[in-house]
Structures are given as structure tokens and as C-alpha cells.
Write a protein that holds these residues in place. Structure first.
Motif, PDB file in Angstrom:
ATOM      1  N   GLN A 122      36.510  82.972  28.657  1.00 17.62           N
ATOM      2  CA  GLN A 122      36.695  84.417  28.483  1.00 17.62           C
ATOM      3  C   GLN A 122      35.535  85.186  29.108  1.00 17.62           C
ATOM      4  O   GLN A 122      35.753  86.194  29.786  1.00 17.62           O
ATOM      5  CB  GLN A 122      36.830  84.747  27.001  1.00 17.62           C
ATOM      6  N   ARG A 123      34.309  84.726  28.917  1.00 21.75           N
ATOM      7  CA  ARG A 123      33.146  85.391  29.520  1.00 21.75           C
ATOM      8  C   ARG A 123      33.257  85.393  31.040  1.00 21.75           C
ATOM      9  O   ARG A 123      32.937  86.390  31.692  1.00 21.75           O
ATOM     10  CB  ARG A 123      31.852  84.688  29.101  1.00 21.75           C
ATOM     11  N   HIS A 132      35.701  80.532  24.714  1.00 26.41           N
ATOM     12  CA  HIS A 132      34.724  81.631  24.770  1.00 26.41           C
ATOM     13  C   HIS A 132      34.022  81.665  26.132  1.00 26.41           C
ATOM     14  O   HIS A 132      33.828  82.743  26.715  1.00 26.41           O
ATOM     15  CB  HIS A 132      33.704  81.493  23.636  1.00 26.41           C
ATOM     16  N   ASP A 133      33.638  80.498  26.660  1.00 24.63           N
ATOM     17  CA  ASP A 133      33.023  80.424  27.988  1.00 24.63           C
ATOM     18  C   ASP A 133      33.992  80.962  29.048  1.00 24.63           C
ATOM     19  O   ASP A 133      33.607  81.749  29.912  1.00 24.63           O
ATOM     20  CB  ASP A 133      32.671  78.981  28.361  1.00 24.63           C
ATOM     21  N   ALA A 153      33.614  88.869  33.084  1.00 20.35           N
ATOM     22  CA  ALA A 153      32.554  89.194  34.048  1.00 20.35           C
ATOM     23  C   ALA A 153      33.150  89.392  35.440  1.00 20.35           C
ATOM     24  O   ALA A 153      32.786  90.331  36.163  1.00 20.35           O
ATOM     25  CB  ALA A 153      31.501  88.093  34.064  1.00 20.35           C
ATOM     26  N   GLU A 205      26.073  83.209  33.037  1.00 21.83           N
ATOM     27  CA  GLU A 205      25.188  82.629  32.027  1.00 21.83           C
ATOM     28  C   GLU A 205      25.278  81.112  32.036  1.00 21.83           C
ATOM     29  O   GLU A 205      26.332  80.540  32.271  1.00 21.83           O
ATOM     30  CB  GLU A 205      25.605  83.107  30.632  1.00 21.83           C
TER      31      GLU A 205
END
Length: 165
Positions: free
Chosen positions: A15-16, A12-13, A20, A2
Motif C-alpha cells: 500500500q505504501r 501495508h508495504d 507513494a 522506505e
């Protein structure tokens, strides 16, 4: 991956990205996983007794350049890699994600991991820490260096890694 609108990488970024990546590796979607990497990405698994070693001066379990990494993925996805035919099933848990450094276009993030490998009637567990160097490319955070540092004293039972940790 993303597109992230923030100026710097957030937890948060990060962790994504880790989540993924874990899903793609567990599902053996390795061609898609390669798209999470920059064109000059390195995949490193340092020696068990020297997790912070430099790949230029120490013997690593894995020290893949982009060419070597593409070859590894092609072998894993084909039928020529006898150690992964049939392929292992893996399950990754990624936790304690943290941002170590964050700039506008580069960042370093870390996370703890446990990877279970199920193959040939046996289960092996690999525990350690990932440290990724990330680079913003066209608005997306991509992995420029992926370092998987194992907490194990020895690789058991065969002393090798036949899948992407």
C-alpha cells in the motif's frame, strides 16, 4: 522509498508503494517516480480485450523497456510532447491493495485504480487494476514490472494515452 525490514512484502508495504507512486505521478514528479523502478523495469499497458497478454506476442498500448521509459519521461517533462503541453492534471485513487506472491526478494502486488485526467477543458476517467512485480534492491522494494490493465472497452475520446497511467 522506505527501507522495509520484513522478510517478505506485506499488504501495508505494498500500500505504501502504490500510494507513494500515485502521489509522484499526480504531482508530475516523474524523475522521482523513476527512482521507484529497477534498472530493468518495464511499463506495460496491455490491450483492452486481453489484460493478461504477453508483450512478446500481443500488441500493447504501452510496452516500454527502460530506454523507452526514460525517453517517455524526458518527453513528458519537456516541451516536445504536444499532447501534454500544457500538462494534464491527474488524480489517482488506489484501493483494494493485495499481495499476490511474496518471497524474500521478489513479490507481486495488485491494486484497483481510478485515474482522472483533466486536460483541454475535459475530464476523462481511466479505471482498472495495477499488478506490480517488485524486487528488493538494497533493502528497498522497487518496481520491476508495472502493468496497468484497463477495464474500459475503448480509449476515449482520442484512443491514446499521453501520460503515465
Amino acid at each position: 522509498m522506505e527501507t522495509v525490514s520484513n522478510a517478505t512484502l506485506t499488504v501495508h508495504d505494498a500500500q505504501r508503494i502504490f500510494v507513494a507512486e500515485a502521489a509522484l505521478l499526480d504531482e508530475w514528479r516523474l524523475a522521482e517516480w523513476m527512482r521507484l523502478l529497477t534498472d530493468d523495469a518495464r511499463y506495460l499497458v496491455p490491450p483492452l480485450d486481453a489484460p493478461d497478454a504477453d508483450p512478446r506476442t500481443a500488441l500493447f498500448l504501452v510496452a516500454d523497456t527502460p530506454v523507452m521509459l526514460r525517453s517517455r519521461v524526458e518527453q513528458l517533462m519537456g516541451k516536445v510532447n504536444w499532447a501534454e503541453n500544457p500538462r494534464s492534471r491527474t488524480r489517482r485513487l488506489v484501493t483494494n491493495v493485495r499481495v499476490l506472491e511474496a518471497g524474500a526478494d521478489t513479490a507481486r502486488a495488485a491494486a484497483n485504480f481510478a485515474v482522472w485526467q483533466f486536460a483541454h477543458g475535459q475530464a476523462d476517467t481511466y479505471v482498472g487494476r495495477y499488478v506490480h512485480t517488485l524486487k528488493r534492491v538494497d533493502g528497498d522494494w522497487l518496481i520491476q514490472e508495472r502493468r496497468a490493465m484497463l477495464d474500459m472497452e475503448a480509449l476515449r475520446p482520442h484512443g491514446k494515452l499521453s501520460f503515465i497511467l
